[in-house]
Enzyme design. Structure first.
Site, PDB file in Angstrom:
ATOM      1  N   CYS A 105       0.841  -1.191   0.000  1.00 35.49           N
ATOM      2  CA  CYS A 105       0.000   0.000   0.000  1.00 35.49           C
ATOM      3  C   CYS A 105       0.879   1.246   0.000  1.00 35.49           C
ATOM      4  CB  CYS A 105      -0.899  -0.016   1.232  1.00 35.49           C
ATOM      5  SG  CYS A 105      -1.867   1.476   1.378  1.00 35.49           S
ATOM      6  N   CYS A 110      -6.239  -2.298   0.068  1.00 38.89           N
ATOM      7  CA  CYS A 110      -5.393  -2.478   1.254  1.00 38.89           C
ATOM      8  C   CYS A 110      -6.275  -2.913   2.412  1.00 38.89           C
ATOM      9  CB  CYS A 110      -4.660  -1.179   1.598  1.00 38.89           C
ATOM     10  SG  CYS A 110      -3.773  -1.285   3.172  1.00 38.89           S
ATOM     11  N   ASP A 126      21.941   0.084 -17.090  1.00 40.86           N
ATOM     12  CA  ASP A 126      21.894  -1.184 -16.364  1.00 40.86           C
ATOM     13  C   ASP A 126      20.960  -2.139 -17.102  1.00 40.86           C
ATOM     14  OD1 ASP A 126      21.690  -3.198 -14.538  1.00 40.86           O
ATOM     15  OD2 ASP A 126      20.847  -1.970 -12.940  1.00 40.86           O
TER      16      ASP A 126
END
Lengths: 472, 249
Positions: free
Chosen positions: A217, A239, A371
């Protein structure tokens, strides 16, 4: 004072034009940012002055995935509705790129030709752009892991975007993806939040993908429970601790049907009614883009008729999804930027079942993300499993190209997929792949951003397409 | 003999392709006919060693790191400490590495306790300091042999070693703190590093070292069959030669 102000603005526009001509003569690229830099140097208030003269104001679209496509789709709808818009060039989505677009659209007296600005804006540049333009709407599409090496962490990115809300004029709307918890949570800081989302239980993948970024959440940190997961962390959630949940969307897509690499249908419903839409673009992610575009254009006054016509006529933004005829072969370009987008393309391959020749081109320049570990979050195992089930029996060993061709090859190997030729570089990889694609067949090329630019250039040198700044 | 990969906090600490490390160990066992199982260990779930184990502890965002520091402070931290002292095979990457030290201080000044298997601590970057980002080449002395690892680092925190051996010395890149030339840490069969990228797929010798160390805890005469690592070596060499060629990138 007024005269002096205008003289300075005209000077900025003239200087920008000179810079654009010079950069094209020098073949320095599309001239999509430099004129903006030059204009701002002559008149730091140039963007503010010009954007105040847009009769219908401006819209900014931000988020990790789909900015260009969404802005282009909204532009197509508004064009169908007879509204003239101005947009920045692909990739030029910092404040300088927005400035360059508006300057290029204006005459020397500082009058824009367009009625409305429709800008894609890099997440980190949103506060700056919002403070210099009169935004009638700010759209936040999604927040996925992308180029963390440049922006730090997702929650930080969300905070940066929210910090722009204070610059919005009274009455401005913030359009948010209801299905992305972190994005939806921004609604609490917005004066006028507006949501869009997908209601299609059949698309529930039943699991959070490896790439899910925000499963907790955003308000209290407790784990979210999902009744449907569509992709990554995007879905229908709640949630259990603090009660935060997916807000009710004003614009929604139902009965979404994915039809392989070549199209998607869904039923769009919004305040103006309900209609079926046949998109020419593949994948659920393009349904999200279409929904956001429908909301952007709808809020700017476009009717349902124009929304449907604009979306159905839309053939794809530059390089995102693009078909290029290469002699007696076809090249299908599908941009990959991060694991979620990559997964969605794999899903369309599996749904279509007919892809035979595939080249994946990975670069690691700044605009790609330096990356490449995100390749390991891509669910290539899903493709391998489909292949084991005989769904992709036609698919030849996948080729790898780009600056990180070898990394991609290792990734394919560990997914259990047959590895085709590994050709470092973009140009060379494309040529090899075209050679191995028999006449009459389609080569699917999945490049990262700068690899896409190089592939596009190589195709153009072979006489198969045009340089991108001629293609607006 | 079955090898078990315990992926610690797999759902939270998977920021930099840590899944590549899991897959690398798993596939290299499977290709040799060694049975292998992957077990995800979440918050509140106990660790259940089988005797032939590799523990992987990956990287996460600061928010996730704070959420699980509490879990580590309890029984699980003590279990992990005992595993390391007993010679168990553990690899911590980035955030996981930081939490294997004494403490990790967030940029907001919150000090998260680590499990202290390595005598090191991590400080936040100071105002004006950059995150340490980029490709890395590291020299590692292991089992009397000098080898190299390539990877990608991306960390704001600066790690300072106390009485603990570094994993290796930085040939190109920043390493633990960008100052002392050290990278990572090691103690017995526990390793910590800032290298992801993912680390193990392009450094198969290190993967095999972890696998063999785990298997030898059960059978000390165990040998690994060699595999065809042509593609992995090409990927290692492509990056290593790029870094050697231009003094780092």
């Amino acid at each position: 004072m007024v005269l002096l102000r205008d003289a300075r603005l005209s000077g900025a526009i003239a200087a920008a034009r000179a810079a654009r001509v010079a950069s094209r003569l020098l073949r320095a690229g599309g001239g999509s940012t430099v004129p903006g830099v030059v204009a701002r140097r002559v008149d730091p208030y140039v963007l503010q002055a010009l954007s105040e003269r847009l009769p219908r104001g401006a819209v900014a679209v931000t988020g990790t995935n789909g900015k260009t496509t969404t802005a282009r789709m909204a532009g197509a709808i508004l064009r169908a509705a007879g509204v003239r818009t101005v947009s920045n060039f692909t990739g030029a989505n910092l404040v300088t790129g927005v400035t360059a677009a508006l300057v290029a659209d204006s005459d020397l007296a500082g009058r824009p030709a367009a009625e409305m600005g429709l800008f894609e804006v890099d997440e980190a540049s949103v506060p700056r752009v919002a403070s210099e333009t009169r935004l009638r709407l700010l759209a936040v599409l999604n927040l996925f892991r992308d180029q963390l090496d440049r922006y730090g962490e997702l929650t930080h990115t969300a905070k940066v975007i929210a910090s722009a809300f204070g610059h919005l004029p009274p009455g401005a709307a913030v359009l948010l993806n209801a299905d992305d918890p972190l994005v939806a949570s921004l609604g609490r800081s917005a004066a006028r939040p507006l949501y869009y989302g997908v209601d299609e239980p059949a698309l529930d993948t039943g699991r959070l993908q490896h790439v899910a970024d925000s499963k907790d959440c955003p308000l209290c940190g407790a784990p979210l429970s999902y009744s449907a997961v569509y992709m990554g962390h995007v879905g229908v959630y709640r949630c259990g601790r603090c009660g935060f949940g997916r807000p009710e969307p004003a614009y929604r897509a139902r009965r979404v049907r994915l039809q392989g690499a070549r199209g998607t249908t869904f039923v769009l419903s919004g305040p103006a009614g309900e209609r079926e839409v046949r998109l020419q673009l593949p994948g659920l992610y393009n349904v999200y883009n279409a929904l956001a575009a429908a909301a952007v254009a709808g809020e700017a006054g476009a009717g349902m008729e124009h929304v449907v016509r604009g979306l159905e006529g839309f053939g794809g933004a530059f390089g995102r999804v693009e078909r290029v005829r290469a002699g007696d072969r076809e090249v299908f370009l599908l941009l990959i930027k991060n694991p979620v987008g990559f997964n969605e393309i794999l899903r369309t391959f599996i749904a279509g079942g007919d892809a035979r020749h595939v080249l994946i081109v990975i670069n690691d320049k700044d605009a790609d993300g330096r990356d490449v570990s995100w390749l390991w979050d891509v669910d290539l195992e899903m493709l391998a499993a489909a292949r084991d089930r005989g769904l992709l029996s036609e698919m030849q060993p996948i080729m790898a190209g780009g600056l990180r061709a070898e990394d991609m090859a290792v990734r394919l190997k560990y997914a259990g997929l047959p590895v085709g030729e590994v050709v470092p570089g973009c140009d060379q990889a494309l040529r090899r792949a075209l050679n191995t694609t028999p006449p009459g067949e389609t080569l699917y090329v999945l490049p990262t951003y700068t690899a896409m630019l190089e592939i596009r250039r190589a195709l153009s040198e072979m006489g198969y397409t045009h340089p991108f700044w001629e293609d607006r | 003999m079955k090898l078990t990969i315990h992926h610690l906090y797999a759902d939270m600490m998977n920021l930099y392709g840590d899944r590549g490390n899991v897959l690398s160990i798993k596939k290299r066992c499977e290709w040799r006919g060694i049975p292998v199982e992957v077990v995800d260990v979440g918050v509140g779930e106990p660790i259940r060693p089988t005797g032939c184990d590799v523990f992987l502890f990956g990287g996460g965002q600061d928010r996730e790191q704070a959420l699980l520091a509490g879990d580590l402070a309890g029984k699980k931290g003590a279990e992990l400490r005992a595993i390391v002292e007993d010679g168990g095979v553990v690899l911590g990457v980035c955030g996981g590495y930081q939490l294997m030290g004494h403490s990790y201080e967030t940029p907001e000044g919150e000090k998260l306790p680590g499990i202290g298997v390595f005598d090191l601590h991590t400080e936040p970057r100071r105002p004006g300091e950059e995150r340490l980002i980029g490709n890395v080449l590291v020299r590692v002395e292991l089992g009397g042999e000098s080898r190299e690892l390539v990877g990608f680092e991306n960390h704001g925190g600066r790690t300072y070693l106390g009485d603990v051996e570094p994993l290796g010395t930085v040939l190109y890149g920043h390493g633990n703190n960008g100052r002392d030339g050290t990278e990572g840490a090691r103690r017995l069969n526990a390793y910590g590093t800032y290298l992801h990228g993912s680390l193990l797929p392009k450094n198969p010798w290190f993967t095999d070292h972890l696998i063999l160390s785990a298997l030898r805890r059960v059978d000390d005469s165990f040998e690994l069959e060699p595999l065809d690592d042509t593609l992995e070596r090409r990927a290692f060499e492509a990056m290593a030669s790029r870094l050697r060629g231009r003094g780092g990138s």
